[in-house]
Design a protein around this motif. Structure first.
Motif, short mmCIF file in Angstrom:
data_model
loop_
_atom_site.label_atom_id
_atom_site.label_comp_id
_atom_site.label_asym_id
_atom_site.label_seq_id
_atom_site.Cartn_x
_atom_site.Cartn_y
_atom_site.Cartn_z
N CYS A 1 0.83 -1.19 0.00
CA CYS A 1 0.00 0.00 0.00
C CYS A 1 0.87 1.25 0.00
O CYS A 1 2.11 1.16 0.08
N HIS A 2 0.24 2.40 -0.10
CA HIS A 2 0.99 3.64 -0.22
C HIS A 2 1.85 3.90 1.02
O HIS A 2 3.03 4.27 0.90
N GLU A 3 1.32 3.69 2.19
CA GLU A 3 2.07 3.98 3.43
C GLU A 3 3.24 3.01 3.59
O GLU A 3 4.36 3.43 3.93
N ASP A 4 3.04 1.75 3.35
CA ASP A 4 4.13 0.77 3.49
C ASP A 4 5.20 0.98 2.42
O ASP A 4 6.40 0.77 2.68
N GLY A 5 4.80 1.35 1.18
CA GLY A 5 5.80 1.64 0.13
C GLY A 5 6.69 2.80 0.50
O GLY A 5 7.92 2.74 0.32
N LYS A 6 6.13 3.85 1.05
CA LYS A 6 6.94 4.98 1.47
C LYS A 6 7.87 4.58 2.62
O LYS A 6 9.02 5.04 2.68
N ALA A 7 7.40 3.73 3.51
CA ALA A 7 8.25 3.28 4.61
C ALA A 7 9.41 2.45 4.09
O ALA A 7 10.53 2.52 4.62
N ILE A 8 9.19 1.64 3.02
CA ILE A 8 10.29 0.85 2.44
C ILE A 8 11.36 1.77 1.85
O ILE A 8 12.57 1.54 2.03
N ILE A 9 10.93 2.80 1.16
CA ILE A 9 11.90 3.74 0.56
C ILE A 9 12.67 4.46 1.66
O ILE A 9 13.89 4.66 1.56
N GLU A 10 12.04 4.83 2.74
CA GLU A 10 12.71 5.57 3.81
C GLU A 10 13.59 4.66 4.66
O GLU A 10 14.53 5.15 5.30
N ASN A 11 13.35 3.36 4.70
CA ASN A 11 14.07 2.45 5.60
C ASN A 11 15.07 1.56 4.89
O ASN A 11 15.31 0.44 5.31
N GLY A 12 15.65 2.01 3.77
CA GLY A 12 16.76 1.29 3.13
C GLY A 12 16.39 0.42 1.97
O GLY A 12 17.21 -0.37 1.52
N ARG A 13 15.16 0.51 1.48
CA ARG A 13 14.72 -0.24 0.30
C ARG A 13 14.94 -1.75 0.44
O ARG A 13 15.56 -2.39 -0.40
N ILE A 14 14.44 -2.29 1.52
CA ILE A 14 14.47 -3.74 1.76
C ILE A 14 13.03 -4.23 1.74
O ILE A 14 12.18 -3.72 2.46
N CYS A 15 12.77 -5.22 0.87
CA CYS A 15 11.41 -5.75 0.77
C CYS A 15 11.05 -6.47 2.07
O CYS A 15 11.74 -7.41 2.47
N PRO A 16 9.97 -6.09 2.73
CA PRO A 16 9.59 -6.75 3.98
C PRO A 16 9.01 -8.14 3.77
O PRO A 16 8.93 -8.92 4.73
N ALA A 17 8.65 -8.49 2.54
CA ALA A 17 8.07 -9.81 2.28
C ALA A 17 9.13 -10.88 2.05
O ALA A 17 8.99 -12.02 2.54
N CYS A 18 10.20 -10.53 1.30
CA CYS A 18 11.24 -11.52 0.99
C CYS A 18 12.65 -11.06 1.37
O CYS A 18 13.62 -11.78 1.10
N SER A 19 12.76 -9.87 1.97
CA SER A 19 14.04 -9.30 2.43
C SER A 19 15.02 -9.08 1.27
O SER A 19 16.24 -9.10 1.46
N MET A 20 14.52 -8.87 0.06
CA MET A 20 15.37 -8.59 -1.10
C MET A 20 15.72 -7.11 -1.15
O MET A 20 14.90 -6.25 -0.84
N SER A 21 16.99 -6.82 -1.51
CA SER A 21 17.44 -5.44 -1.64
C SER A 21 16.94 -4.86 -2.96
O SER A 21 17.09 -5.49 -4.02
N LEU A 22 16.36 -3.70 -2.92
CA LEU A 22 15.77 -3.06 -4.09
C LEU A 22 16.67 -1.91 -4.55
O LEU A 22 17.07 -1.07 -3.74
#
Length: 259
Positions: A31-52
């Motif tokens: 969702c929009h809020e979780d996507g922004k949190a991923i960008i702000e927290n190092g671009r690590i996928c919370p589902a599979c821990s892959m670096s983006l």
């Protein structure tokens, strides 16, 4: 579930149907809020821990774009590019669909295990309750028996107490009558004895011509305790000693007069 996306963050699981959302290169949707949190927290996928990566690792999209956007998004692209884009988009959608199915199955298994645990717990509670209920019924039955025995004993004691109370009242009445009967004759007898004694003393005075205290000679049956005492000191106990049961009676004086 068909045509609906959900946020792949297990803590969110929000339905994505309008507005903006985020998709990663590993085909996870947020969702929009979780996507922004991923960008702000190092671009690590919370589902599979892959670096983006920074450029195309995570991009924003509209889940329900308007007609103008749809008509313009692929204009100018060669057909093979369009087909490649469509193929990757459909593959990403099927991946989301399969992931959602797995997630639902996992939740269903967890729910079934919880239901089984709850069922076992309820059965255990039911068994314990039945045992406790049986024990309580047995205890209640024994208490009822004890209560019945106590009531019977109480009735017996009450009847016995009533009987004893009646007997006690009868004995009290009998004792009162006997007391009255034993005291009344004694008083009458004492008066008769006194009158008889005075009558006999008068007979003695009249026959001798002098008071009974001035006589110097008496019948040998009468003995004084001390000849030096004044005649007024002589009492009835001196004239009639208590060791002889006949002295003081009417027969005694009659025998005295006949001498």
């Amino acid at each position: 579930m068909q045509g609906v996306l959900f946020c792949n963050d297990t803590k969110c699981r929000r339905q994505i149907s309008s507005g903006s959302a985020w998709v990663t290169s590993c085909c996870h949707v947020f969702c929009h809020e979780d996507g922004k949190a991923i960008i702000e927290n190092g671009r690590i996928c919370p589902a599979c821990s892959m670096s983006l990566n920074k450029k195309h690792g995570i991009i924003s999209f509209e889940p329900n774009p308007d007609k103008a956007y749809r008509s313009m998004i692929l204009l100018g692209q060669r057909p093979d590019i369009v087909m490649d884009i469509c193929q990757k988009a459909i593959s990403g959608w099927m991946y989301q669909y399969s992931n959602e199915l797995q997630y639902r199955e996992l939740m269903l298994q967890r729910s079934e295990r919880k239901i089984a645990d709850l069922k076992q717990f309820c059965e255990q509670l039911e068994t314990e309750w039945q045992k406790a209920n049986k024990a309580m019924k047995s205890e209640l039955s024994s208490r009822d028996s004890e209560l019945a025995a106590l009531k019977k004993q109480y009735n017996e004691v009450s009847s016995l107490l009533s009987s004893k109370s009646r007997q006690c009242k009868k004995l009290e009445a009998t004792c009162h009558r006997l007391t009255l009967a034993s005291t009344a004759p004694k008083m009458d007898g004492a008066g008769d004895s006194r009158s008889e004694t005075e009558f006999c003393l008068g007979r003695i005075q009249s026959s001798t011509g002098s008071p009974i205290g001035h006589q110097r000679t008496m019948s040998p049956m009468v003995r004084f305790s001390s000849p030096t005492k004044h005649p007024s000191d002589f009492s009835r106990s001196a004239l009639f000693p208590t060791h002889s049961p006949d002295i003081g009676s009417t027969d005694y004086y009659r025998r005295l007069f006949s001498l």
